[in-house]
Motif scaffolding. Sequence first.
Motif, PDB file in Angstrom:
ATOM      1  N   LEU A   1     -25.939 -18.274 -27.821  1.00 56.11           N
ATOM      2  CA  LEU A   1     -24.563 -17.800 -27.685  1.00 56.11           C
ATOM      3  C   LEU A   1     -24.556 -16.505 -26.874  1.00 56.11           C
ATOM      4  O   LEU A   1     -25.229 -15.534 -27.233  1.00 56.11           O
ATOM      5  N   PRO A   2     -23.798 -16.444 -25.780  1.00 60.14           N
ATOM      6  CA  PRO A   2     -23.748 -15.218 -24.960  1.00 60.14           C
ATOM      7  C   PRO A   2     -22.769 -14.198 -25.535  1.00 60.14           C
ATOM      8  O   PRO A   2     -22.117 -14.433 -26.559  1.00 60.14           O
ATOM      9  N   LYS A   3     -22.665 -13.092 -24.843  1.00 65.43           N
ATOM     10  CA  LYS A   3     -21.768 -12.023 -25.292  1.00 65.43           C
ATOM     11  C   LYS A   3     -20.317 -12.493 -25.293  1.00 65.43           C
ATOM     12  O   LYS A   3     -19.558 -12.221 -26.235  1.00 65.43           O
ATOM     13  N   ASN A   4     -19.890 -13.181 -24.250  1.00 65.75           N
ATOM     14  CA  ASN A   4     -18.512 -13.653 -24.097  1.00 65.75           C
ATOM     15  C   ASN A   4     -18.513 -15.151 -23.792  1.00 65.75           C
ATOM     16  O   ASN A   4     -19.487 -15.682 -23.259  1.00 65.75           O
ATOM     17  N   LEU A   5     -17.409 -15.799 -24.093  1.00 65.73           N
ATOM     18  CA  LEU A   5     -17.258 -17.215 -23.758  1.00 65.73           C
ATOM     19  C   LEU A   5     -15.955 -17.444 -23.013  1.00 65.73           C
ATOM     20  O   LEU A   5     -14.909 -16.876 -23.374  1.00 65.73           O
ATOM     21  N   VAL A   6     -16.030 -18.277 -21.981  1.00 66.89           N
ATOM     22  CA  VAL A   6     -14.847 -18.736 -21.262  1.00 66.89           C
ATOM     23  C   VAL A   6     -14.806 -20.258 -21.432  1.00 66.89           C
ATOM     24  O   VAL A   6     -15.665 -20.975 -20.903  1.00 66.89           O
TER      25      VAL A   6
ATOM     26  N   THR B   1     -24.182 -24.840 -15.822  1.00 64.65           N
ATOM     27  CA  THR B   1     -25.424 -25.310 -15.200  1.00 64.65           C
ATOM     28  C   THR B   1     -25.804 -24.425 -14.020  1.00 64.65           C
ATOM     29  O   THR B   1     -26.975 -24.042 -13.858  1.00 64.65           O
ATOM     30  N   ALA B   2     -24.807 -24.081 -13.208  1.00 67.70           N
ATOM     31  CA  ALA B   2     -25.064 -23.206 -12.059  1.00 67.70           C
ATOM     32  C   ALA B   2     -25.499 -21.819 -12.523  1.00 67.70           C
ATOM     33  O   ALA B   2     -26.445 -21.238 -11.975  1.00 67.70           O
ATOM     34  N   LEU B   3     -24.835 -21.297 -13.538  1.00 69.73           N
ATOM     35  CA  LEU B   3     -25.153 -19.963 -14.052  1.00 69.73           C
ATOM     36  C   LEU B   3     -26.600 -19.909 -14.551  1.00 69.73           C
ATOM     37  O   LEU B   3     -27.346 -18.967 -14.240  1.00 69.73           O
ATOM     38  N   VAL B   4     -27.009 -20.914 -15.315  1.00 71.67           N
ATOM     39  CA  VAL B   4     -28.369 -20.958 -15.868  1.00 71.67           C
ATOM     40  C   VAL B   4     -29.397 -21.056 -14.742  1.00 71.67           C
ATOM     41  O   VAL B   4     -30.489 -20.478 -14.815  1.00 71.67           O
ATOM     42  N   ALA B   5     -29.027 -21.744 -13.682  1.00 76.18           N
ATOM     43  CA  ALA B   5     -29.940 -21.911 -12.553  1.00 76.18           C
ATOM     44  C   ALA B   5     -29.953 -20.700 -11.622  1.00 76.18           C
ATOM     45  O   ALA B   5     -30.725 -20.664 -10.661  1.00 76.18           O
ATOM     46  N   GLY B   6     -29.097 -19.720 -11.892  1.00 75.54           N
ATOM     47  CA  GLY B   6     -29.020 -18.544 -11.037  1.00 75.54           C
ATOM     48  C   GLY B   6     -28.129 -18.729  -9.830  1.00 75.54           C
ATOM     49  O   GLY B   6     -28.159 -17.921  -8.892  1.00 75.54           O
ATOM     50  N   ASP B   7     -27.315 -19.777  -9.838  1.00 77.52           N
ATOM     51  CA  ASP B   7     -26.415 -20.042  -8.718  1.00 77.52           C
ATOM     52  C   ASP B   7     -25.005 -19.510  -9.034  1.00 77.52           C
ATOM     53  O   ASP B   7     -24.740 -19.024 -10.131  1.00 77.52           O
TER      54      ASP B   7
ATOM     55  N   GLY C   1      -9.051  -6.040 -18.939  1.00 78.38           N
ATOM     56  CA  GLY C   1     -10.010  -5.001 -19.313  1.00 78.38           C
ATOM     57  C   GLY C   1     -11.357  -5.521 -19.749  1.00 78.38           C
ATOM     58  O   GLY C   1     -12.238  -4.740 -20.139  1.00 78.38           O
ATOM     59  N   ALA C   2     -11.578  -6.837 -19.682  1.00 80.76           N
ATOM     60  CA  ALA C   2     -12.849  -7.410 -20.112  1.00 80.76           C
ATOM     61  C   ALA C   2     -13.946  -7.109 -19.096  1.00 80.76           C
ATOM     62  O   ALA C   2     -13.711  -7.051 -17.886  1.00 80.76           O
ATOM     63  N   ASP C   3     -15.136  -6.930 -19.612  1.00 85.05           N
ATOM     64  CA  ASP C   3     -16.296  -6.650 -18.771  1.00 85.05           C
ATOM     65  C   ASP C   3     -17.175  -7.905 -18.726  1.00 85.05           C
ATOM     66  O   ASP C   3     -17.857  -8.234 -19.684  1.00 85.05           O
ATOM     67  N   ILE C   4     -17.126  -8.627 -17.626  1.00 88.72           N
ATOM     68  CA  ILE C   4     -17.893  -9.861 -17.479  1.00 88.72           C
ATOM     69  C   ILE C   4     -18.781  -9.767 -16.248  1.00 88.72           C
ATOM     70  O   ILE C   4     -18.307  -9.476 -15.146  1.00 88.72           O
ATOM     71  N   THR C   5     -20.060  -9.969 -16.444  1.00 87.22           N
ATOM     72  CA  THR C   5     -20.978 -10.115 -15.316  1.00 87.22           C
ATOM     73  C   THR C   5     -21.514 -11.536 -15.335  1.00 87.22           C
ATOM     74  O   THR C   5     -21.645 -12.153 -16.398  1.00 87.22           O
ATOM     75  N   LEU C   6     -21.830 -12.052 -14.190  1.00 87.63           N
ATOM     76  CA  LEU C   6     -22.217 -13.460 -14.082  1.00 87.63           C
ATOM     77  C   LEU C   6     -23.699 -13.657 -14.375  1.00 87.63           C
ATOM     78  O   LEU C   6     -24.523 -13.883 -13.480  1.00 87.63           O
ATOM     79  N   ASP C   7     -24.056 -13.559 -15.672  1.00 86.12           N
ATOM     80  CA  ASP C   7     -25.407 -13.903 -16.106  1.00 86.12           C
ATOM     81  C   ASP C   7     -25.307 -14.544 -17.484  1.00 86.12           C
ATOM     82  O   ASP C   7     -24.307 -14.387 -18.193  1.00 86.12           O
TER      83      ASP C   7
ATOM     84  N   VAL D   1     -22.036 -14.084 -20.283  1.00 86.53           N
ATOM     85  CA  VAL D   1     -20.936 -15.035 -20.360  1.00 86.53           C
ATOM     86  C   VAL D   1     -21.466 -16.467 -20.404  1.00 86.53           C
ATOM     87  O   VAL D   1     -22.523 -16.780 -19.849  1.00 86.53           O
ATOM     88  N   GLY D   2     -20.726 -17.302 -21.100  1.00 89.00           N
ATOM     89  CA  GLY D   2     -20.985 -18.736 -21.096  1.00 89.00           C
ATOM     90  C   GLY D   2     -19.722 -19.469 -20.696  1.00 89.00           C
ATOM     91  O   GLY D   2     -18.609 -19.083 -21.085  1.00 89.00           O
ATOM     92  N   PHE D   3     -19.875 -20.499 -19.882  1.00 84.93           N
ATOM     93  CA  PHE D   3     -18.752 -21.335 -19.476  1.00 84.93           C
ATOM     94  C   PHE D   3     -18.914 -22.710 -20.123  1.00 84.93           C
ATOM     95  O   PHE D   3     -20.016 -23.260 -20.156  1.00 84.93           O
ATOM     96  N   GLY D   4     -17.823 -23.249 -20.622  1.00 84.54           N
ATOM     97  CA  GLY D   4     -17.922 -24.557 -21.251  1.00 84.54           C
ATOM     98  C   GLY D   4     -16.569 -25.057 -21.689  1.00 84.54           C
ATOM     99  O   GLY D   4     -15.531 -24.612 -21.204  1.00 84.54           O
ATOM    100  N   SER D   5     -16.579 -25.974 -22.643  1.00 79.07           N
ATOM    101  CA  SER D   5     -15.343 -26.638 -23.044  1.00 79.07           C
ATOM    102  C   SER D   5     -15.105 -26.506 -24.537  1.00 79.07           C
ATOM    103  O   SER D   5     -15.996 -26.152 -25.312  1.00 79.07           O
ATOM    104  N   THR D   6     -13.884 -26.797 -24.922  1.00 75.65           N
ATOM    105  CA  THR D   6     -13.522 -26.911 -26.329  1.00 75.65           C
ATOM    106  C   THR D   6     -12.440 -27.965 -26.449  1.00 75.65           C
ATOM    107  O   THR D   6     -11.809 -28.353 -25.447  1.00 75.65           O
ATOM    108  N   ILE D   7     -12.248 -28.460 -27.662  1.00 69.18           N
ATOM    109  CA  ILE D   7     -11.130 -29.350 -27.931  1.00 69.18           C
ATOM    110  C   ILE D   7     -10.288 -28.749 -29.047  1.00 69.18           C
ATOM    111  O   ILE D   7     -10.774 -27.943 -29.842  1.00 69.18           O
ATOM    112  N   PHE D   8      -9.034 -29.128 -29.087  1.00 71.76           N
ATOM    113  CA  PHE D   8      -8.189 -28.816 -30.236  1.00 71.76           C
ATOM    114  C   PHE D   8      -7.848 -30.121 -30.943  1.00 71.76           C
ATOM    115  O   PHE D   8      -7.472 -31.111 -30.312  1.00 71.76           O
ATOM    116  N   ALA D   9      -7.987 -30.128 -32.261  1.00 71.74           N
ATOM    117  CA  ALA D   9      -7.514 -31.237 -33.091  1.00 71.74           C
ATOM    118  C   ALA D   9      -6.977 -30.653 -34.383  1.00 71.74           C
ATOM    119  O   ALA D   9      -7.505 -29.663 -34.894  1.00 71.74           O
ATOM    120  N   VAL D  10      -5.931 -31.237 -34.898  1.00 73.68           N
ATOM    121  CA  VAL D  10      -5.294 -30.707 -36.113  1.00 73.68           C
ATOM    122  C   VAL D  10      -6.283 -30.682 -37.277  1.00 73.68           C
ATOM    123  O   VAL D  10      -6.474 -29.659 -37.936  1.00 73.68           O
TER     124      VAL D  10
END
Length: 764
Positions: free
Chosen positions: A542-547, A604-610, A630-636, A640-649
């Motif tokens: 788990l990274p510092k921030n998630l998008v 995938t690109a982030l993990v590969a350094g792209d 005001g968020a502090d995000i660097t691309l490593d 930060v982590g990029f990914g998906s989520t779902i919403f279900a009741v």
Amino acid sequence: MITTTKTGAYLVNGTDLIEDSAEALEAVAAKTGKTPDKEEAKKGTIAYSILKAHNTSGNMDDLQIKFDKLTSHDITYVGIIQTARASGLTKFPIPYVLTNCHNSLCAVGGTINEDDHMFGLTAAKKYGGMYVPPHQAVIHQFAREVLATGGGMILGSDSHTRYGALGTMAMGEGGPELVKQLLSQTYDIKMPGVIAIYMTGEPVKGVGPQDVALAIIGEVFKSGYVKNKVMEFVGPGVASLSADFRIGVDVMTTETTCLSSIWQTDDEIESFYEIHGRKEDYKKLSPSDVAYYDGVVKVDLSTIRPMIAMPFHPSMAYEIDFVNANLEQMLHETEERAKVSFGDKIEYSLKDKIVDGKFLVDQGIIAGCAGGGFENICAAADIMKGRYIGADKFTMSVYPASTPIYMELLKNGVAASLLETGTVLKTAFCGPCFGAGDTPANNAFSIRHSTRNFPNREGSKVQNGQISSVALMDARSIAATAANKGFLTPATEFDGEYNQYTYHFDANIYKNRVFDSHGVADPDAQIQFGPNIKDWPKMEALPKNLVLKVVSEIHDPVTTTDELIPSGETSSYRSNPQGLAEFTLSRKDPEYVGRAKEIQKAETALVAGDDPFKAVPELENVVETIKKSGADITLDVESVGFGSTIFAVKPGDGSAREQAASCQKVLGGWANVANEYATKRYRSNLINWGMLPLIIEKGDLPFKNLDYIFLPDIRKEVEDKADTIKAVAVSGDQTKEFTMTLGDLTDHERQIILDGCLINFNRQ
């Protein structure tokens, strides 16, 4: 009649129920001669004594359970063993039974099902387990016949792991919980509440265990009365039920969303163990002279009549007579429920099944861990004897739950009697229960003594324009319907007599066919892999921030695990995490996989350094919008982590299958957002795969499908056990702050999330 109390209750001498009130202490004292202490009385339940005997924490509020035995079937054991192997497994530390009752047909994907079976056999040899070949027994019947012990605990990777009627507290969980036991770790839970299922009276002729079970489910499911609690069956009515009857009720407790079940035991259960050559495994279990329960479900067995659970849930339970008397209304309501699940994707109509004012169904099935018991099949044969199902479209199939049961049916003539009616007898197989066998025709209506009737679970594919449906009934009423050539008929209309059959268990069937290492591992044994069996992909911490991009939004009242990852033929791919992931939400939201894979490109690109923005161009504007807040995000990967989520009741009702969560993780899922989780099983699966089980209050959502959710400092909030989780919804260039929660998490669960998954946690 079934009712629930609004308060807890004392049970005195196993028979007298006294509801908690200002006068309760005096009433108990009048019967026992002493004033009870409620906290001490809570220790008087059967459940408490079994949990205490298996708890290793020394603290009965926070349990750390070690189970006596484990069991899995061929949908789940490959993934479990692969996960454990990746974490350093060298030997099964406790008895572990691998059964093969789900992917038994070997009809999908060439060799892959049988490749899994060979993996299971060789793994049992290498690590010291037991292997039950296909068609010998369904997982739970084998456990009843061979594994259950009085006062014991069994953990299984199938949600219907329930052996409470035999005095064994059993739980069905996702595979990672079994992995923990294989690595000599513990099952960590808060002390659950215990609900008394207080039985009185005895069933009338024609009423079977499924009728009692459906009546209970119909009463408690919607209210969540027993959710994540232990159901303890007590009271004078228990003695009126045979062992098979109790087992048939017990296995269906899973559909109430309870945690587990346990029953008082007596001579009837002792006889069951003796018949199976294991009398020494019997233990008399009963509550203490004074026991306190957190609630009570009162069941007057004499008032229950033949039941039917209409599509698409076991809780849609009605008396068959009521459905027949209100046929048009009941079928219309079912059609309306279909619209909630399927929208306008398909045409679904039941009105054409009304013939001369009666309901004509298309198929009858008696099968699996719920229906395939000896007494159920014998009773069905008695009802159908001398009758014929006819030469029209109605079909009838019976699956004995084990080969020993099948053998006895052959010896006592029941098999011949059934075959004469036009019924087909098949081998022990769970397929009809989850869509891998006997899928009805399009728009057909099947009545089944099995465990579930969720949307699509019978095997139809909405994405292909198909729909059929299942109603749950007891074997007796299914037989009465079959004898009436498919017209819905309760078994209480059968005016003949039921024969008294004596069961003889032939242990040689298993001795001659089941591989049993007797706990002796062979380190030199080589595991046989098939080309479909793949390792789990690498997963990041788990990274510092998630998008996170919201890639599916489900507003059904309940979302089942069958909708999250379909059952049926997809089960054959469960040894291949990437291959199976392609089916995620395929019957509920076919666009989910493509959307999840698209945003996954950024990670995938982030993990590969792209550059993740080149992989997913829209992310650049999203991140810029977030930075303006005001968020502090660097691309490593640490920032930060990029990914998906779902919403279900309310996601996760149903199966224990871990793949409902792991497939999302394989596709880049970092979280679920829900108003609540239907079961502990599903929430635990999310956690064990490193996904955040986020909870948002009911009401208007601050985000919509395809929006983004930013979780600033999420790693620190998990580490710090924050009460609330800060979040920012990003829609275009607009942002909106809101909060969520994670619910209770143990320290181990927090660390698993921080490490990214259970595999990473164990590697640490």
